[in-house]
Every structure is written in structure tokens, then in C-alpha cells.
Design an enzyme around this catalytic site. Structure first.
Site, mmCIF file in Angstrom:
data_model
loop_
_atom_site.group_PDB
_atom_site.id
_atom_site.type_symbol
_atom_site.label_atom_id
_atom_site.label_comp_id
_atom_site.label_asym_id
_atom_site.label_seq_id
_atom_site.Cartn_x
_atom_site.Cartn_y
_atom_site.Cartn_z
ATOM 1 N N ASN A 12 19.592 -19.714 -6.644
ATOM 2 C CA ASN A 12 19.272 -20.516 -8.115
ATOM 3 C C ASN A 12 18.311 -21.286 -8.184
ATOM 4 O OD1 ASN A 12 21.226 -22.283 -7.306
ATOM 5 N ND2 ASN A 12 22.009 -22.463 -9.179
ATOM 6 N N GLU A 44 33.830 -19.718 -13.232
ATOM 7 C CA GLU A 44 32.268 -19.988 -13.486
ATOM 8 C C GLU A 44 31.770 -18.891 -13.933
ATOM 9 O OE1 GLU A 44 30.067 -20.648 -9.930
ATOM 10 O OE2 GLU A 44 28.764 -21.983 -10.806
ATOM 11 N N CYS A 66 24.486 -24.597 -11.517
ATOM 12 C CA CYS A 66 25.861 -25.053 -11.286
ATOM 13 C C CYS A 66 26.473 -25.915 -11.988
ATOM 14 C CB CYS A 66 25.880 -25.632 -9.873
ATOM 15 S SG CYS A 66 24.603 -26.761 -9.516
ATOM 16 N N GLU A 77 28.592 -27.893 -1.542
ATOM 17 C CA GLU A 77 28.087 -28.022 -2.879
ATOM 18 C C GLU A 77 28.544 -26.729 -3.623
ATOM 19 O OE1 GLU A 77 26.991 -30.841 -4.149
ATOM 20 O OE2 GLU A 77 26.631 -31.871 -2.113
ATOM 21 N N LEU A 78 29.264 -26.740 -4.392
ATOM 22 C CA LEU A 78 29.759 -25.045 -5.082
ATOM 23 C C LEU A 78 29.663 -25.330 -6.557
ATOM 24 C CD1 LEU A 78 32.970 -25.213 -2.527
ATOM 25 C CD2 LEU A 78 30.773 -24.508 -2.101
ATOM 26 N N GLY A 90 26.469 -22.914 -2.600
ATOM 27 C CA GLY A 90 26.632 -21.656 -2.994
ATOM 28 C C GLY A 90 28.040 -21.384 -3.898
ATOM 29 N N SER A 91 28.721 -20.422 -3.594
ATOM 30 C CA SER A 91 30.000 -19.945 -4.688
ATOM 31 C C SER A 91 31.093 -20.756 -3.937
ATOM 32 C CB SER A 91 30.062 -18.496 -4.727
ATOM 33 O OG SER A 91 30.045 -17.917 -3.249
HETATM 34 P P1 NAP Z 1 26.656 -17.379 -2.669
HETATM 35 O O1 NAP Z 1 26.842 -15.830 -2.921
HETATM 36 O O2 NAP Z 1 27.856 -18.005 -2.306
HETATM 37 O O3 NAP Z 1 25.431 -17.342 -1.574
HETATM 38 C C1 NAP Z 1 25.156 -18.702 -1.004
HETATM 39 C C2 NAP Z 1 24.409 -18.574 0.319
HETATM 40 O O4 NAP Z 1 25.674 -18.210 1.164
HETATM 41 C C3 NAP Z 1 23.450 -17.193 0.429
HETATM 42 O O5 NAP Z 1 22.557 -17.772 1.358
HETATM 43 C C4 NAP Z 1 24.401 -16.255 1.025
HETATM 44 O O6 NAP Z 1 23.673 -15.341 1.654
HETATM 45 C C5 NAP Z 1 25.355 -16.824 1.765
HETATM 46 N N1 NAP Z 1 26.600 -16.342 2.375
HETATM 47 C C6 NAP Z 1 27.062 -15.168 1.527
HETATM 48 N N2 NAP Z 1 28.305 -14.877 2.258
HETATM 49 C C7 NAP Z 1 28.441 -15.824 3.426
HETATM 50 C C8 NAP Z 1 29.234 -15.771 4.343
HETATM 51 N N3 NAP Z 1 30.525 -15.119 4.582
HETATM 52 N N4 NAP Z 1 29.246 -16.825 5.366
HETATM 53 C C9 NAP Z 1 27.906 -17.563 5.227
HETATM 54 N N5 NAP Z 1 27.162 -17.695 4.274
HETATM 55 C C10 NAP Z 1 27.249 -16.577 3.298
HETATM 56 O O7 NAP Z 1 26.002 -18.030 -4.251
HETATM 57 P P2 NAP Z 1 24.652 -17.578 -4.855
HETATM 58 O O8 NAP Z 1 25.238 -16.690 -5.671
HETATM 59 O O9 NAP Z 1 23.488 -17.620 -4.144
HETATM 60 O O10 NAP Z 1 24.517 -18.935 -5.711
HETATM 61 C C11 NAP Z 1 25.366 -19.231 -6.827
HETATM 62 C C12 NAP Z 1 26.471 -20.035 -6.789
HETATM 63 O O11 NAP Z 1 26.046 -21.463 -5.999
HETATM 64 C C13 NAP Z 1 27.204 -20.410 -7.836
HETATM 65 O O12 NAP Z 1 28.630 -20.800 -7.829
HETATM 66 C C14 NAP Z 1 26.940 -22.067 -8.103
HETATM 67 O O13 NAP Z 1 27.626 -22.739 -8.930
HETATM 68 C C15 NAP Z 1 26.573 -22.450 -6.904
HETATM 69 N N6 NAP Z 1 25.763 -23.609 -6.674
HETATM 70 C C16 NAP Z 1 26.170 -24.989 -6.385
HETATM 71 C C17 NAP Z 1 25.286 -25.925 -6.542
HETATM 72 C C18 NAP Z 1 25.677 -27.345 -6.415
HETATM 73 O O14 NAP Z 1 24.841 -28.158 -6.160
HETATM 74 N N7 NAP Z 1 27.122 -27.495 -6.314
HETATM 75 C C19 NAP Z 1 23.878 -25.883 -6.688
HETATM 76 C C20 NAP Z 1 23.602 -24.506 -6.975
HETATM 77 C C21 NAP Z 1 24.379 -23.586 -6.896
HETATM 78 P P3 NAP Z 1 23.183 -13.672 1.101
HETATM 79 O O15 NAP Z 1 22.424 -14.160 -0.243
HETATM 80 O O16 NAP Z 1 22.423 -13.073 2.030
HETATM 81 O O17 NAP Z 1 24.505 -13.196 0.407
#
Ligand code: NAP
Length: 473
Positions: A151, A375, A281, A247-248, A227-228
Site C-alpha cells: 500500500n 480490518e 493501515c 507494523e500491522l 503487513g497483515s
Molecule cells: P500482507 O499480505 O501481509 O503482505 C505483506 C508482505 O508480506 C508482502 O511482501 C507479502 O508478500 C509478504 N508475505 C506474505 N506471506 C508471507 C509469509 N508467510 N511470510 C513472510 N512474508 C509473507 O499485507 P498486504 O496486503 O501487502 O498489506 C496490507 C496490510 O498491511 C494491512 O493489514 C495493513 O494494515 C498493513 N499495513 C500496516 C502498516 C503499519 O505501519 N502498521 C502500514 C501499511 C500496511 P507477497 O506480496 O508476495 O504475498
């Protein structure tokens, strides 16, 4: 266009590639390398080998490299914004704002590189400690694995690579599969800026398979993940003794007390709910409005939301565009429909038009509905009423998440109560929860994560504190 891996300061061809498409119009953007097991291990080896050079590099040189990267971003701002707009379907206005913030983040990283220091320790404050001069220093951890979401593909990479390089670490970066081009662009800038080869490696491919290798490898000292919550928890549970910062996600809430000027704050609140189609997020997902002003608030909120223009992210006046996957359209629709079936009132939107989920406003939502307690990460917000202020605080805290919360009030006592009682990483008084500047400490409690970003705070997480004690007598 073929995008190979970036390992050891060079492009590395991969055995296989995956097609990358623009989420809005499914236009082909390129073939992106899928790292094999060996590629990931090679990236770690290169980072390990570059460790000594980075640890020995003086602070002013690290700072100069970061300043150069900020300079390249400034010079090529429009190109970078277009990369983000295409791969993330982020409206150009928002993509440009992200590049501006990325420039600031690397600039802060350059500043921090110059002021990483320890402190003297008064050893003689304890019996037996006298006759000693002691101080601390901060040393780099070594190899850091950074895993980033789709994002904010440039600025969230900057929040990891910036402080890591500022502190003299080396990095293996795994960007989200949907947004690799921003990460490869940044690697190119660091290379141009003179970063030693191997100090920043970019590997793309499935998060699960790359992630598992990074988590198991002993040479990696820290995993910094954004990420998530599901993936964050998996990483935390599988990373052994590595340092981990997470950071979730969140379902951020805003309290709107009575006796405030609604006209003044509504445009800001609408933007906090719908900017980048709610895929932030700290997007506003839950709004709790004092019952005295509830009807007026909802009416004006809807009027303001109707001004938003949905469309192609590359058009200048687009405010919101397609969600990151078509599957997210259906998921969001299901959650909204379910809430309406269970008593929520649909005030606006609720459907998909030309592939874009329309800005959606719900009222009086039962708080156990997914659109409230999970979320949503889509352009959906709900507005509920409260009677007593304590009740509003309870509503906000009744969440498994705790990233940031906001409150608009003219009552200093309520503001102070909110500051004390809200269970979140950051309380924004007379501001939306979506507010962030890049140097402030940023992170969550509960399922929103652990550890803090904001360059200075990330540098603390990315360094080891060492004590040195001289016996002087
Ligand atoms: P995501 O699906 O969790 O992916 C984040 C990253 O993790 C991607 O690079 C993904 O790779 C990788 N990943 C996926 N499965 C993994 C595993 N089993 N082991 C290690 N890495 C893995 O999240 P997203 O959909 O990209 O982002 C949205 C989420 O991020 C939301 O929940 C949002 O709230 C959160 N977020 C939090 C913040 C904060 O600062 N708190 C900021 C921004 C976003 P692939 O893309 O190859 O699957």
C-alpha cells in the site's frame, strides 16, 4: 519488460518470472523475477559479505548516500509517482504525496545517521560501581530482512531501508508481489548513490516461500515486517531469537464530540476514510459521533463523500480507484451486505461500478459486524452514535487492534481522558487517526504490532546497545 532480481549490486536473472498487471485496468506492466531458494540464500550471503564494509563506513558517508537517494527521488519524482500509480492503482495525487514523503523519510534517515550515539552511565550510583568510566555505543545488527506491503510501496520501504542503512546494516528486501517496481527503483538509486554492493538486495517472489527462508537463516539478525496481522503473527512465531518488529493492521476509530465545528473537520475525515480507497493501515473505519450532532454529521459526511471522483489512477482528478485485487471487491461487498442484513443502515455506496468499489457509508452498525471489528481495508466507513464520552472510549477500545485513534473535542478534560485511556500506539487530538509525519514514533499495540518506526525509533530497533566500562582506579 523483464525485471530481474537485484543481488550483490547486479541484476540476476531468475529461473521463472510472473506477469505484473495494473490492478485498475489489468494492463501488462512487466515480468517480475521469482527468486528461487538459491537466489534467496545468495542475497543473504551478499548481505553478509557487505556487513563489514557497512559497519566500517563512517556516519557522514552513510548520510551522504541517503541524501543522494533523496535527491534522485526529487529529480525523478514524476516517474516514481507513475510507477506507484500503475502498480498499486494509487491515484496520482496520492502517489505524488507518497514520493514527497519518501524524500522526507530518506532525508530524516540521513540526519539520523549523523547522530547515532550512546550515553555515559553513572556506574558509581551503585555500591561497587565506583572508579569506573562507562558509556554505551550503538552498533549495527548486521543483516536485516525487510518485508513490505503493497500500500505504500516506496515510503514503507524507506521506513525500513532508510534507518537500516543509516545505522550501518545491510538489507535483504522482499517487497509485496504486487508492487515490486518501486522497490527495484530504490535499489537502482542506492546503487547510483554509491552504496557498497550487497548492502541492499531486492528479491521478489511468493511471500510465503521467500519469508520461510529468511526466517530460518541464522545470518539474518532481524526481520522488520509491515503487513497483515496474520502474516505478522506467523513471522513472530517462526523467527526464533531474531529481533522482530511488526507494523500491522487496524480498524482505526475517530470520536467526534458535540460542540465542534463539523464543517471544518468533515473534508479531512472523508479523506481519512477514503484516501487510497481505504487501503491505509490507519484509514478511518469507525466513527463515533455524539448523538446531539449525529444526523447533521451523517448528512454532511455523505455530501462531502459524493464529491469524490472514482476512476483511472493516472488521471489528475481521480480520488479513488480499484482495490488491489478483484477478490477484495467481492470480500468487501460480502461484509457490507452481511452488516446490512444484521441491522446496519446503508447510507451511501455498497456496490461496485466499473471495477471500483464505491465509497460506502454505513450507520448504526452492530459492533460485532466484520465491517467494524475486522480490518476492512477498502472504502467503507461506519458512523455510530454515542451518548456519554466514557461510552465512546469503550467503543474505540473494544477492538483487537490498537494503532492510532483520533478525537475532535473542545473539552480539554475529555481530550486528556482520551490521551490516557485510549489503548493505541498514538492518540491524535483534534486530528484524524490517519495523521502521520514520518519522524514521529509510529506503531501499534494489541494485534496492530510491536516495535516502533519513525526513523530515530527504527534506528534504536536496528542497533545493539553495547556497554563499555573502563576501570579508572
Ligand atoms: P500482507 O499480505 O501481509 O503482505 C505483506 C508482505 O508480506 C508482502 O511482501 C507479502 O508478500 C509478504 N508475505 C506474505 N506471506 C508471507 C509469509 N508467510 N511470510 C513472510 N512474508 C509473507 O499485507 P498486504 O496486503 O501487502 O498489506 C496490507 C496490510 O498491511 C494491512 O493489514 C495493513 O494494515 C498493513 N499495513 C500496516 C502498516 C503499519 O505501519 N502498521 C502500514 C501499511 C500496511 P507477497 O506480496 O508476495 O504475498
Amino acid at each position: 519488460m523483464k525485471k530481474p532480481l537485484w543481488i550483490g549490486g547486479e541484476n540476476r536473472n531468475a529461473l521463472s518470472y510472473a506477469e505484473l498487471k495494473n490492478p485498475y485496468n489489468l494492463e501488462y506492466l512487466g515480468d517480475i523475477a521469482i527468486a528461487s531458494h538459491e537466489d534467496v540464500l545468495d542475497a543473504i550471503s551478499e548481505a553478509e559479505q557487505a556487513k563489514a564494509a557497512m559497519a566500517a563506513m563512517p556516519a557522514f558517508e552513510r548520510a551522504e548516500i541517503l541524501e543522494k537517494v533523496a535527491g534522485y527521488l526529487k529529480a525523478e519524482k514524476e516517474e516514481c509517482a507513475r510507477i506507484i500509480a500503475k502498480e498499486a492503482a494509487k491515484p496520482l495525487k496520492a502517489a505524488r504525496a507518497e514520493v514527497d514523503r519518501t524524500i522526507i523519510t530518506y532525508t530524516f534517515a540521513a540526519h539520523e545517521a549523523r547522530r547515532i550515539h550512546g550515553e555515559t552511565v553513572p556506574m558509581d550510583a551503585a555500591p561497587g560501581g565506583q572508579g569506573r568510566l562507562a558509556f554505551t555505543i550503538r552498533e549495527p545488527l548486521g543483516v536485516i530482512a525487510a518485508i513490505t506491503p503493497f500500500n505504500f510501496p516506496m515510503n514503507l520501504v524507506a521506513h525500513k531501508v532508510g534507518p537500516a542503512i543509516a545505522a550501518g546494516n545491510t538489507v535483504v528486501l522482499k517487497p509485496a508481489s504486487q508492487t515490486p517496481l518501486s522497490a527495484y527503483k530504490i535499489a537502482e538509486y542506492f546503487h547510483r548513490a554509491g552504496l557498497p554492493k550487497g548492502a541492499l538486495n531486492v528479491i521478489t517472489g511468493s511471500g510465503r516461500s521467500v519469508g520461510d527462508i529468511l526466517m530460518k537463516d541464522e545470518r539474518i539478525k532481524m526481520i522488520t515486517f509491515t503487513g497483515s496481522p496474520e502474516v505478522g503473527k506467523y513471522i513472530r512465531e517462526n523467527s526464533g531469537l531474531k529481533r522482530v518488529t511488526l507494523e500491522l493492521g487496524s480498524n482505526s476509530a475517530l470520536i467526534v464530540d458535540d460542540a465542534i465545528s463539523i464543517e471544518k473537520v468533515i473534508p479531512k475525515i472523508v479523506s481519512g476514510a477514503f484516501a487510497y480507497q481505504g487501503q491505509v493501515c490507519i484509514s478511518i473505519q469507525r466513527i463515533f459521533v455524539h448523538e446531539n450532532i449525529f444526523d447533521r454529521f451523517v448528512e454532511q459526511f455523505i455530501n462531502e463523500t459524493q464529491k469524490l471522483k472514482a476512476g483511472d489512477p493516472l488521471e489528475e482528478d481521480t480520488d479513488l480507484s480499484a482495490l488491489i485485487t478483484r477478490g477484495d471487491n467481492q470480500r468487501t461487498k460480502d461484509w457490507v451486505d452481511e452488516a446490512v442484513r444484521n441491522g446496519a443502515v446503508l447510507k451511501l455506496g455498497g456496490g461496485i461500478k466499473d471495477g471500483i468499489f464505491q465509497p460506502t457509508v454505513l450507520a448504526d452498525v452492530p459492533l460485532m459486524e466484520k465491517v467494524s471489528c475486522e480490518e476492512v481495508f477498502a472504502p467503507v466507513v461506519h458512523i455510530n452514535r454515542f451518548n456519554h464520552f466514557d461510552e465512546a472510549i469503550e467503543f474505540v477500545n473494544d477492538s483487537k487492534y490498537g494503532l492510532q485513534a483520533g478525537i475532535f473535542t473542545n473539552d480539554i478534560h475529555k481530550a486528556l481522558q482520551a490521551a490516557k485511556k485510549l489503548e493505541v500506539g498514538g492518540v491524535m487530538i483534534n486530528e484524524i487517526p490517519t495523521f502521520r509525519v514520518d519522524q514521529m514514533p509510529y506503531g501499534g499495540v494489541k494485534m496492530s504490532g510491536m516495535g516502533r518506526e519513525g526513523i530515530k525509533y527504527a534506528v534504536e530497533e536496528m542497533t545493539e546497545l553495547k556497554l563499555i566500562s573502563f576501570k579508572t582506579e
